[in-house]
Design a protein around this motif. Sequence first.
Motif, mmCIF file in Angstrom:
data_model
loop_
_atom_site.group_PDB
_atom_site.id
_atom_site.type_symbol
_atom_site.label_atom_id
_atom_site.label_comp_id
_atom_site.label_asym_id
_atom_site.label_seq_id
_atom_site.Cartn_x
_atom_site.Cartn_y
_atom_site.Cartn_z
ATOM 1 N N ASP A 135 57.453 -33.725 -4.977
ATOM 2 C CA ASP A 135 58.535 -33.398 -4.146
ATOM 3 C C ASP A 135 58.501 -31.730 -4.519
ATOM 4 O O ASP A 135 59.124 -31.413 -5.259
ATOM 5 C CB ASP A 135 59.659 -34.012 -4.258
ATOM 6 C CG ASP A 135 60.834 -33.688 -3.385
ATOM 7 O OD1 ASP A 135 60.661 -32.418 -2.700
ATOM 8 O OD2 ASP A 135 61.712 -34.292 -2.905
ATOM 9 N N ASN A 188 61.913 -29.953 -4.382
ATOM 10 C CA ASN A 188 62.695 -30.235 -5.617
ATOM 11 C C ASN A 188 62.343 -29.662 -6.803
ATOM 12 O O ASN A 188 63.279 -29.253 -7.466
ATOM 13 C CB ASN A 188 62.636 -31.861 -5.518
ATOM 14 C CG ASN A 188 63.776 -32.442 -6.423
ATOM 15 O OD1 ASN A 188 63.210 -32.554 -7.790
ATOM 16 N ND2 ASN A 188 64.776 -33.000 -6.031
ATOM 17 N N ASP A 221 60.982 -36.954 1.013
ATOM 18 C CA ASP A 221 61.374 -38.523 0.529
ATOM 19 C C ASP A 221 60.625 -39.571 1.341
ATOM 20 O O ASP A 221 60.047 -40.450 0.803
ATOM 21 C CB ASP A 221 62.918 -38.632 0.419
ATOM 22 C CG ASP A 221 63.426 -37.655 -0.553
ATOM 23 O OD1 ASP A 221 62.829 -36.981 -1.318
ATOM 24 O OD2 ASP A 221 64.826 -37.781 -0.420
ATOM 25 N N THR A 234 60.230 -36.222 -9.068
ATOM 26 C CA THR A 234 61.472 -35.740 -8.181
ATOM 27 C C THR A 234 62.708 -36.014 -9.229
ATOM 28 O O THR A 234 62.804 -36.877 -10.089
ATOM 29 C CB THR A 234 61.706 -36.523 -6.853
ATOM 30 O OG1 THR A 234 62.977 -36.150 -6.110
ATOM 31 C CG2 THR A 234 61.830 -38.102 -7.225
ATOM 32 N N ASP A 270 65.675 -36.153 -7.443
ATOM 33 C CA ASP A 270 66.735 -37.119 -6.706
ATOM 34 C C ASP A 270 66.721 -38.514 -7.067
ATOM 35 O O ASP A 270 65.811 -39.171 -6.891
ATOM 36 C CB ASP A 270 65.927 -36.981 -5.294
ATOM 37 C CG ASP A 270 66.672 -37.707 -4.240
ATOM 38 O OD1 ASP A 270 67.264 -38.619 -4.462
ATOM 39 O OD2 ASP A 270 66.450 -37.066 -3.231
#
Length: 172
Positions: free
Chosen positions: A11, A14, A85, A106, A108
Amino acid sequence: MKRRDDVLLVDGYNMIGAWPELAALRDKDLEDARDRLLEMLADYQGFTGMTVIVVFDAHQVPGIGSTFKQHRLTVVYTKEKETADSCIERLASEMAMRSRNIHVATSDLVEQHVAFGKGALRISARELLIEIKQNRKAIEQKVDQKNKARNELDGNLSMDVRLKLEKWRRGK
């Protein structure tokens, strides 16, 4: 342990937000931060042999998205209304069917859980940065060792040849 046929899905934004060097660069020029990220990941790909795919979020930008090669990396800009995502999830699902180990980079947490659910292994932005720095050190050590190693001919010559060369050196 990573294998040469493993795939790393990254990502991009990110990583830029999580890595201090890139976050500082982003504040001055986002394009420079993206380019630096791609350089770092290209080195990582070259060292590990993994296939690296970097996904940048373009869901708020009108267009059909794009995929291209840069520094031998595959760079994906998502299409309109697609997040990085969701693109990573789709790619992880598609690639998991090909019996490859998929790693998703990532920080996240939701994305990490979804990727894990799709059969991918997760790696945080911090962990990836540590791996990249360790790889750089390993490369530098190998280069230093090669530079320090002397190619001494003397140890590979027979005594006869060494004596003849010594006579020539002394002018006899």
